[in-house]
Each structure stands twice: as C-alpha cells, then as structure tokens.
Design a protein around this motif. Sequence first.
Motif, PDB file in Angstrom:
ATOM      1  N   GLY A 113       0.829  -1.197   0.000  1.00  0.00           N
ATOM      2  CA  GLY A 113       0.000   0.000   0.000  1.00  0.00           C
ATOM      3  C   GLY A 113       0.864   1.248   0.000  1.00  0.00           C
ATOM      4  N   VAL A 114       0.547   2.177  -0.903  1.00  0.00           N
ATOM      5  CA  VAL A 114       1.405   3.350  -1.111  1.00  0.00           C
ATOM      6  C   VAL A 114       0.602   4.635  -0.935  1.00  0.00           C
ATOM      7  CG1 VAL A 114       2.913   4.558  -2.739  1.00  0.00           C
ATOM      8  CG2 VAL A 114       2.843   2.047  -2.722  1.00  0.00           C
ATOM      9  N   SER A 115       1.095   5.520  -0.105  1.00  0.00           N
ATOM     10  CA  SER A 115       0.533   6.855   0.028  1.00  0.00           C
ATOM     11  C   SER A 115       1.180   7.743  -1.032  1.00  0.00           C
ATOM     12  CB  SER A 115       0.805   7.385   1.437  1.00  0.00           C
ATOM     13  OG  SER A 115       0.223   8.646   1.619  1.00  0.00           O
ATOM     14  N   TRP A 116       1.015   9.052  -0.942  1.00  0.00           N
ATOM     15  CA  TRP A 116       1.720   9.939  -1.856  1.00  0.00           C
ATOM     16  C   TRP A 116       2.130  11.214  -1.137  1.00  0.00           C
ATOM     17  CZ3 TRP A 116      -1.146  14.319  -1.983  1.00  0.00           C
ATOM     18  CH2 TRP A 116      -2.546  14.238  -1.962  1.00  0.00           C
ATOM     19  N   GLY A 117       2.845  12.067  -1.842  1.00  0.00           N
ATOM     20  CA  GLY A 117       3.460  13.269  -1.270  1.00  0.00           C
ATOM     21  C   GLY A 117       4.879  13.372  -1.784  1.00  0.00           C
ATOM     22  N   SER A 118       5.532  14.487  -1.539  1.00  0.00           N
ATOM     23  CA  SER A 118       6.864  14.713  -2.105  1.00  0.00           C
ATOM     24  C   SER A 118       7.886  13.696  -1.600  1.00  0.00           C
ATOM     25  CB  SER A 118       7.336  16.139  -1.808  1.00  0.00           C
ATOM     26  OG  SER A 118       7.348  16.385  -0.410  1.00  0.00           O
ATOM     27  N   THR A 119       7.787  13.305  -0.333  1.00  0.00           N
ATOM     28  CA  THR A 119       8.745  12.338   0.219  1.00  0.00           C
ATOM     29  C   THR A 119       8.566  10.968  -0.420  1.00  0.00           C
ATOM     30  OG1 THR A 119       8.816  13.489   2.347  1.00  0.00           O
ATOM     31  CG2 THR A 119       9.566  11.214   2.320  1.00  0.00           C
ATOM     32  N   ILE A 120       7.317  10.493  -0.531  1.00  0.00           N
ATOM     33  CA  ILE A 120       7.067   9.169  -1.104  1.00  0.00           C
ATOM     34  C   ILE A 120       7.400   9.156  -2.594  1.00  0.00           C
ATOM     35  CG2 ILE A 120       5.358   7.334  -1.379  1.00  0.00           C
ATOM     36  CD1 ILE A 120       6.214   7.923   1.514  1.00  0.00           C
ATOM     37  N   TYR A 121       7.209  10.274  -3.264  1.00  0.00           N
ATOM     38  CA  TYR A 121       7.616  10.366  -4.670  1.00  0.00           C
ATOM     39  C   TYR A 121       9.121  10.179  -4.809  1.00  0.00           C
ATOM     40  CZ  TYR A 121       8.561  12.366  -9.285  1.00  0.00           C
ATOM     41  OH  TYR A 121       9.009  12.564 -10.564  1.00  0.00           O
ATOM     42  N   GLU A 122       9.898  10.771  -3.895  1.00  0.00           N
ATOM     43  CA  GLU A 122      11.348  10.605  -3.935  1.00  0.00           C
ATOM     44  C   GLU A 122      11.749   9.149  -3.656  1.00  0.00           C
ATOM     45  OE1 GLU A 122      13.760  12.727  -4.911  1.00  0.00           O
ATOM     46  OE2 GLU A 122      12.035  13.916  -5.522  1.00  0.00           O
ATOM     47  N   LYS A 141      -4.823   6.351  -0.691  1.00  0.00           N
ATOM     48  CA  LYS A 141      -5.702   7.515  -0.525  1.00  0.00           C
ATOM     49  C   LYS A 141      -5.969   8.144  -1.883  1.00  0.00           C
ATOM     50  CE  LYS A 141      -1.928  10.774   0.535  1.00  0.00           C
ATOM     51  NZ  LYS A 141      -1.415  11.761   1.510  1.00  0.00           N
ATOM     52  N   GLY A 142      -7.110   8.839  -1.966  1.00  0.00           N
ATOM     53  CA  GLY A 142      -7.474   9.493  -3.217  1.00  0.00           C
ATOM     54  C   GLY A 142      -6.414  10.483  -3.669  1.00  0.00           C
ATOM     55  N   GLY A 143      -6.229  10.568  -4.984  1.00  0.00           N
ATOM     56  CA  GLY A 143      -5.138  11.400  -5.483  1.00  0.00           C
ATOM     57  C   GLY A 143      -5.546  12.496  -6.444  1.00  0.00           C
ATOM     58  N   ILE A 144      -6.847  12.621  -6.711  1.00  0.00           N
ATOM     59  CA  ILE A 144      -7.287  13.644  -7.662  1.00  0.00           C
ATOM     60  C   ILE A 144      -7.456  14.979  -6.942  1.00  0.00           C
ATOM     61  CG2 ILE A 144      -9.157  14.378  -9.184  1.00  0.00           C
ATOM     62  CD1 ILE A 144      -9.721  11.440  -9.737  1.00  0.00           C
ATOM     63  N   SER A 145      -6.861  16.021  -7.511  1.00  0.00           N
ATOM     64  CA  SER A 145      -7.073  17.374  -6.977  1.00  0.00           C
ATOM     65  C   SER A 145      -7.468  18.289  -8.124  1.00  0.00           C
ATOM     66  CB  SER A 145      -5.800  17.904  -6.296  1.00  0.00           C
ATOM     67  OG  SER A 145      -4.847  18.285  -7.264  1.00  0.00           O
ATOM     68  N   PHE A 146      -8.035  19.415  -7.778  1.00  0.00           N
ATOM     69  CA  PHE A 146      -8.532  20.331  -8.803  1.00  0.00           C
ATOM     70  C   PHE A 146      -7.748  21.640  -8.786  1.00  0.00           C
ATOM     71  CE2 PHE A 146     -11.959  17.544  -7.411  1.00  0.00           C
ATOM     72  CZ  PHE A 146     -12.251  16.903  -8.613  1.00  0.00           C
TER      73      PHE A 146
END
Length: 312
Positions: A113-122, A141-146
């Motif tokens: 299971g993977v979250s997201w954010g600048s740290t996890i992207y790195e 977690k949901g990843g769509i933003s507007f």
Amino acid sequence: MDEEKDKLSIEVAELYYQLNYSQQQIANQLEISRPTVSRLLQYAKDRGYVQIKISSPFMDIESLQEKLALKYQLKEVSVVYSPTDEYSAITHYISIKAAEYLNNVVIDGTILGVSWGSTIYEVARHLQMRPLKGVEVVQLKGGISFSNEKNYAWETLTLFANAFHTLPKYLPLPLVFENPSISEMVMQDRHIKQIMEIGKEAHIAIFTVGSVDDDSLLFRLGYFSEEEKQLLKEKAVGDVCSRFIDQNGQICDESINSRTVSIGLEELRKKEQSILVAGGAKKTAAVHAALLAGYANVFITDQHTAKRVLDM
C-alpha cells in the motif's frame, strides 16, 4: 635527555597536528631526519602528549536508533546521516534509505500500500527494478485534486508498480469531498470498495506525515477553505495519510475526516510493516504523534529529526 626529547616530541606534534605541517616540512624546519619525526610523533602518543579522538556520526546514529525503538516500541528504526538539517537534503537521504528497505522486504506475493506526497515520490524515484511475481501495488488515498499544484500521486504509484513489475491499482477519487454524504455514497461503489479492501489487506504500507501550515502540500492542493485551514492549524499537529491528528495522534476533526478518502489509521496498526518515512523540523510534532499512537512500526528518518523527536 628525556626532558629534551619530551619537549622536541611536543614541538613536532604541534607542528603536525595543529599546524598541518607534513613530516618532511617538520624535518626540514627542525633539521632532523624524516624517520626521526615519525618516531617522535609515536613517542608523543605513547607518552600521552597526543590523544586522538575519533568522533563518528554513525556511533551516534546507532544510539538514536536504539532510543527511538525503545521509546515508541518500534520493530525497526533506520536513522540516516544527513550532512545538513535542510528539508531537501533530509528528504534525499531518507528516501534513498526507504527505497533500499523496500527492495529488501518486498517479495513475491506482497501487497504494498502506497501513500503519496513529495517524500514518497522521492522514494519511488530511487526504487530498483525487481522482477517479482504476484506483487500488488495499491493507492492508499485518493489522489485527484482540482488545483494546479502537483501532488505526484499518479507518478508515484506508477513508479512503484514499474519497479515491482506489476500494474498499479489507482484510487481514482479526490482526497477530500466537499460533502460527507457524497463521500459515503461514492465509497459504496463496488470497484472503489474493492480497491479500498486491497489497501486494508496490504502486508506493507509506506507513508509520510504532513505539517499544518500554508506551505504544506495538502493546504496548497485546494481541498480546504480558509476557515478549515485555520481550524486545522489550531487543532492538528499534522496528518497521517491525510488524516489530521492532534498531539496524541487522535483524529482532531471528525467532520473533515468523514469526507477524507484514505486508509483508516487503525488499519495502519495492523500491517506487518507500517513504514513511516519522514524528516524535517516542521514534521517533528506530527512524527511524534504518529509514533505515539502506534501508526508505524518501522521508522526511517535522519539524525536531526531523531534528536528532536526524542526530546519531545
């Protein structure tokens, strides 16, 4: 004779250790041979006039790891040496370590299971390609933003899936809905429920924490009104998988939490490996609260953050 030798050995030692003269330069200046300089330096050490102390940051790191594991009852702790306390440097070094850790623990059949954010992207950028079988990679977690702000949610999951030779399971929803009733209705969709269920069943979860200030990624993505931002600044110390927590690691506002599309924090406690990757002064309070509440059993950080967390 001994007194003269003592004085000469001290003079040689001062030139060598304090003024950085080479042994040949000392020999030339004092009009003695180079082997004599070498013998006098050894004599100065033997007599105790020179005492060499090696200060290794890695010895300090081992101690920090042991203290963190004991304080928060963690399975594993990795404290990475970062030459500076700047957030960009810390993120660089801890993300490399987290990628190495995942490359060692993800095996055939793992659900990750993977979250997201600048740290996890790195972390994703530093993963090595491994031809494993039956690995599943699911978004937690949901990843769509507007907004025009980039959250790297899609790129992160794609990099993880590519590294482990599998297809990513995206959660194609906004992270936060405007209305809790809409969120509840959407979550009843069969396909969405299936993805969320895989996230619950994941053997390993990797995530970070966020801070609560105007520069934080969640605040920049446009999910919250100014009133909600102010409320979170007053009540929260940060977020875990985008669920905002107080200083004790408890959900700080149920109205926002009920609209959030993310793995439940109680599910993180059940993972074989629940990996928190975080560092930086702004994240210290959130790290402490997340560890205190037991949301992670594996912690990867830097020595600067480790010391601040231990002081809390």
